[in-house]
Scaffold this motif. Sequence first.
Motif, PDB file in Angstrom:
ATOM      1  N   ASP A  34       2.971  14.867  21.329  1.00  0.00           N
ATOM      2  CA  ASP A  34       2.100  13.877  20.710  1.00  0.00           C
ATOM      3  C   ASP A  34       2.867  13.009  19.712  1.00  0.00           C
ATOM      4  O   ASP A  34       3.404  13.516  18.722  1.00  0.00           O
ATOM      5  N   ILE A  35       2.901  11.710  19.942  1.00  0.00           N
ATOM      6  CA  ILE A  35       3.586  10.763  19.056  1.00  0.00           C
ATOM      7  C   ILE A  35       2.879  10.641  17.708  1.00  0.00           C
ATOM      8  O   ILE A  35       3.483  10.235  16.716  1.00  0.00           O
ATOM      9  N   ASP A  36       1.600  11.012  17.639  1.00  0.00           N
ATOM     10  CA  ASP A  36       0.868  10.910  16.372  1.00  0.00           C
ATOM     11  C   ASP A  36       1.553  11.677  15.257  1.00  0.00           C
ATOM     12  O   ASP A  36       1.562  11.244  14.106  1.00  0.00           O
ATOM     13  N   ARG A  37       2.152  12.811  15.583  1.00  0.00           N
ATOM     14  CA  ARG A  37       2.858  13.616  14.584  1.00  0.00           C
ATOM     15  C   ARG A  37       3.970  12.783  13.934  1.00  0.00           C
ATOM     16  O   ARG A  37       4.138  12.764  12.725  1.00  0.00           O
ATOM     17  N   PHE A  38       4.710  12.058  14.766  1.00  0.00           N
ATOM     18  CA  PHE A  38       5.801  11.212  14.283  1.00  0.00           C
ATOM     19  C   PHE A  38       5.260  10.070  13.422  1.00  0.00           C
ATOM     20  O   PHE A  38       5.752   9.827  12.312  1.00  0.00           O
ATOM     21  N   GLU A  39       4.256   9.382  13.926  1.00  0.00           N
ATOM     22  CA  GLU A  39       3.723   8.233  13.197  1.00  0.00           C
ATOM     23  C   GLU A  39       3.111   8.626  11.858  1.00  0.00           C
ATOM     24  O   GLU A  39       3.197   7.862  10.889  1.00  0.00           O
ATOM     25  N   ARG A  40       2.522   9.813  11.769  1.00  0.00           N
ATOM     26  CA  ARG A  40       1.917  10.267  10.508  1.00  0.00           C
ATOM     27  C   ARG A  40       2.950  10.530   9.427  1.00  0.00           C
ATOM     28  O   ARG A  40       2.636  10.417   8.240  1.00  0.00           O
ATOM     29  N   VAL A  41       4.169  10.874   9.792  1.00  0.00           N
ATOM     30  CA  VAL A  41       5.171  11.196   8.773  1.00  0.00           C
ATOM     31  C   VAL A  41       6.068  10.018   8.410  1.00  0.00           C
ATOM     32  O   VAL A  41       6.850  10.114   7.473  1.00  0.00           O
ATOM     33  N   MET A  42       5.950   8.920   9.138  1.00  0.00           N
ATOM     34  CA  MET A  42       6.689   7.709   8.783  1.00  0.00           C
ATOM     35  C   MET A  42       5.837   6.942   7.777  1.00  0.00           C
ATOM     36  O   MET A  42       4.880   6.265   8.136  1.00  0.00           O
TER      37      MET A  42
END
Length: 140
Positions: A34-42
């Motif tokens: 899930d890319i959401d994990r990445f986007e949430r931490v940027m």
Amino acid sequence: MSQSPLFLRARDEVVSLHEFFVAWYDKKTAATTDIDRFERVMGPGMKMIPPSGHMLERDAVVSYVRGSRAAFDGDYAIEIADVEPVWEAGNAIVVTYIEKQERRGVKTARRASALFVESSSAPNGVEWRHLHETWMQTAE
């Protein structure tokens, strides 16, 4: 020497994010990552200076990662080493670490400095605000 809770969260985030990259970039696991994990931490206003020296804004970093999904076929690995605190004040911390990659048999290493800020909505309680990477020589 005891390590602060903020450092422990930042260290866990460095490791977790790179585990995400390995899963996201591999054809076998990309579809279930899930890319959401990445986007949430940027974090907002996040900037990255890769080894090329270019300054990348958050949107460019996210776009690059999105576009590189499933780019490898089991021939990509990352090892994180020597995560150390450099500076900490209030809800912010700077850490350094070494990132060793192997892409299709080619080994590289980079040293990184990263600024994190606490965030209750991020998986490890911190978000990335600045990342600066530089190449290191590697022993083949």
